[in-house]
Design a protein around this motif. Structure first.
Motif, PDB file in Angstrom:
ATOM      1  N   LEU A 150       0.818  -1.334   0.277  1.00 20.53           N
ATOM      2  CA  LEU A 150      -0.038   0.170  -0.007  1.00 20.53           C
ATOM      3  C   LEU A 150       1.055   1.185  -0.043  1.00 20.53           C
ATOM      4  O   LEU A 150       0.723   2.197  -0.740  1.00 20.53           O
ATOM      5  N   GLY A 151       1.792   1.133   0.731  1.00 19.04           N
ATOM      6  CA  GLY A 151       2.948   2.280   1.096  1.00 19.04           C
ATOM      7  C   GLY A 151       3.573   2.622  -0.607  1.00 19.04           C
ATOM      8  O   GLY A 151       3.694   3.698  -0.887  1.00 19.04           O
ATOM      9  N   ALA A 152       3.839   1.686  -1.242  1.00 19.62           N
ATOM     10  CA  ALA A 152       4.434   2.015  -2.461  1.00 19.62           C
ATOM     11  C   ALA A 152       3.563   2.536  -3.365  1.00 19.62           C
ATOM     12  O   ALA A 152       3.803   3.279  -4.250  1.00 19.62           O
ATOM     13  N   GLY A 153       2.365   1.790  -3.432  1.00 19.90           N
ATOM     14  CA  GLY A 153       1.136   2.386  -4.143  1.00 19.90           C
ATOM     15  C   GLY A 153       1.046   3.876  -3.983  1.00 19.90           C
ATOM     16  O   GLY A 153       0.844   4.459  -5.158  1.00 19.90           O
ATOM     17  N   ALA A 154       0.878   4.173  -2.740  1.00 23.76           N
ATOM     18  CA  ALA A 154       0.559   5.512  -2.623  1.00 23.76           C
ATOM     19  C   ALA A 154       1.738   6.553  -3.026  1.00 23.76           C
ATOM     20  O   ALA A 154       1.598   7.449  -3.554  1.00 23.76           O
ATOM     21  N   LEU A 155       2.881   6.289  -2.881  1.00 25.25           N
ATOM     22  CA  LEU A 155       4.097   7.049  -3.430  1.00 25.25           C
ATOM     23  C   LEU A 155       3.986   7.117  -4.929  1.00 25.25           C
ATOM     24  O   LEU A 155       3.957   8.285  -5.518  1.00 25.25           O
ATOM     25  N   VAL A 156       3.590   5.897  -5.633  1.00 27.34           N
ATOM     26  CA  VAL A 156       3.410   5.897  -6.995  1.00 27.34           C
ATOM     27  C   VAL A 156       2.413   7.147  -7.471  1.00 27.34           C
ATOM     28  O   VAL A 156       2.569   7.929  -8.384  1.00 27.34           O
ATOM     29  N   MET A 157       1.192   7.012  -6.654  1.00 27.79           N
ATOM     30  CA  MET A 157       0.002   7.912  -7.096  1.00 27.79           C
ATOM     31  C   MET A 157       0.468   9.342  -6.590  1.00 27.79           C
ATOM     32  O   MET A 157       0.156  10.148  -7.543  1.00 27.79           O
ATOM     33  N   ALA A 158       1.304   9.502  -5.720  1.00 27.72           N
ATOM     34  CA  ALA A 158       1.675  10.987  -5.528  1.00 27.72           C
ATOM     35  C   ALA A 158       2.392  11.408  -6.197  1.00 27.72           C
ATOM     36  O   ALA A 158       2.287  12.658  -6.879  1.00 27.72           O
ATOM     37  N   ALA A 159       3.489  10.514  -6.780  1.00 24.64           N
ATOM     38  CA  ALA A 159       4.508  11.141  -8.072  1.00 24.64           C
ATOM     39  C   ALA A 159       3.456  11.286  -8.932  1.00 24.64           C
ATOM     40  O   ALA A 159       3.839  12.402  -9.975  1.00 24.64           O
ATOM     41  N   ALA A 160       2.704  10.214  -9.591  1.00 23.60           N
ATOM     42  CA  ALA A 160       1.733  10.690 -10.768  1.00 23.60           C
ATOM     43  C   ALA A 160       1.013  11.945 -10.726  1.00 23.60           C
ATOM     44  O   ALA A 160       0.807  12.798 -11.590  1.00 23.60           O
TER      45      ALA A 160
END
Ligand code: HEC
Ligand code: HEC
Ligand code: HEC
Ligand code: HEC
Ligand code: HEC
Length: 222
Positions: free
Chosen positions: A19-29
């Motif tokens: 979930l943490g990795a997913g959130a980082l990708v979303m924030a970067a996007a």
């Protein structure tokens, strides 16, 4: 060796990491999309002005030519801004609401420019020249949009490097004949105009435009 963490704790950790990795990708996007959005470039955002000046009234309604107030556009780097005298020439007679025009009288008395706020400043490292564009057949509208319809002046285009290069890579289709640069209803290929494709080469030659030079870094950067 005894198990330190239960299988359930292991599973929870894996889910948390995913979930943490997913959130980082979303924030970067989201960041990536935002810096490329019109909002980040302040397109459509008006600036507070000393006087609520309206291009829709003056350039639209009354039909004043852009050069009446921005006298430098044909020859100079800066378009130039109207002085207090330019406005008061009319406003001491018509529509004389003293309080509203106080900033003009002050500027006149102190012999300083009227403190108009800008919505179009480029960073210091970028070079720009209005006269070169006007002389080559680029209309104000290409970069500023339909200013004569604006009750409050806003940026119509990003004026980002990508925007400039979009034209500098292939300016021909965007150039107008000299007599149409200040026209408000000119259409490419309309009426007696040749179509851009036919017109491109002779018009480029006519205006002395050299394409490779226009995309060189040193053309726009100091
Ligand atoms: C009666 C005078 C007058 C005329 C005519 C006029 N302008 Fe302006 N213009 C101003 C004033 C005053 C400002 C500063 C206040 C503002 O931004 O609304 C301004 C601001 C601008 C700006 C924004 C400048 C910046 O620093 O961000 C642009 C672009 C502009 N004018 C383009 C035009 C174009 C294009 C025309 C012709 C269609 C035109 N103007 C006609 C008075 C005029
Ligand atoms: C050629 C004459 C002329 C010049 C030059 C001129 N104005 Fe005006 N202006 C008018 C007229 C006429 C009106 C009234 C328009 C109407 O009745 O809707 C007006 C209206 C206004 C208004 C109030 C109307 C509104 O809705 O915005 C302001 C504020 C204003 N002008 C500011 C300025 C400023 C600032 C300048 C100089 C950059 C300027 N004017 C230059 C003729 C002029
Ligand atoms: C090729 C794009 C382009 C065209 C065409 C263009 N402008 Fe600009 N304009 C700009 C940029 C970029 C700036 C900001 C300049 C800076 O920060 O050095 C600007 C700034 C201005 C300003 C702010 C004050 C100043 O002195 O520079 C005014 C007023 C203005 N333009 C009016 C006009 C008018 C009127 C025309 C049409 C005759 C026109 N511009 C054509 C890109 C353009
Ligand atoms: C719609 C087309 C168009 C757009 C948009 C445009 N340009 Fe240009 N620009 C030209 C053309 C055409 C010339 C060539 C003029 C010449 O050869 O005399 C030119 C020339 C120049 C020059 C050389 C001026 C000189 O002194 O010879 C500079 C600097 C420049 N552009 C900067 C910019 C910047 C910065 C932007 C973006 C804010 C921009 N231009 C957007 C068409 C465009
Ligand atoms: C047609 C004009 C033009 C040309 C050619 C051009 N640039 Fe730019 N460049 C711009 C403008 C305009 C900006 C500023 C955009 C802004 O931040 O408002 C810019 C910004 C930049 C920035 C800062 C980026 C940032 O995010 O702030 C760099 C770095 C840069 N340019 C490098 C280059 C390099 C390298 C070249 C040659 C390959 C080049 N430019 C050619 C117009 C140009």
């Amino acid at each position: 060796m005894p198990q330190l963490f239960s299988p359930r704790a292991d599973a929870r950790l894996r889910v948390a990491l995913a979930l943490g990795a997913g959130a980082l990708v979303m924030a970067a996007a989201a960041g990536f999309v935002y810096v490329r959005s019109d909002r980040a470039w302040r397109v459509g955002v008006a600036a507070p002005q000393p006087i609520p000046f309206s291009h829709a009234v003056h350039a639209g309604g009354i039909g004043l030519d852009c050069r009446f107030c921005h006298a430098g556009v044909e020859r100079q780097a800066a378009a130039g801004m109207p002085t207090a005298e330019t406005c008061l020439g009319c406003h001491r007679q018509v529509w004389n609401v003293a309080a509203q025009f106080a900033p003009l009288e002050t500027a006149l008395a102190l012999q300083v420019p009227v403190p108009w706020a800008s919505v179009h400043r480029l960073p210091e490292h970028v070079r720009f020249h209005h006269g070169a564009h006007t002389a080559a057949g680029v209309a104000c509208e290409s970069c500023h949009g339909q200013v004569w319809t604006m009750p409050r002046t806003v940026k119509a285009e990003t004026l980002s490097m990508a925007f400039c290069l979009g034209c500098h890579r292939d300016p021909a289709p965007r150039l107008r004949p000299a007599e149409a640069v200040f026209s408000r209803d000119w259409q490419p290929g309309s009426a007696s105009q040749p179509t851009p494709a036919d017109a491109a080469t002779p018009r480029l030659q006519h205006f002395g435009v050299e394409i490779p030079a226009l995309t060189r870094c040193s053309t726009c950067h100091r």
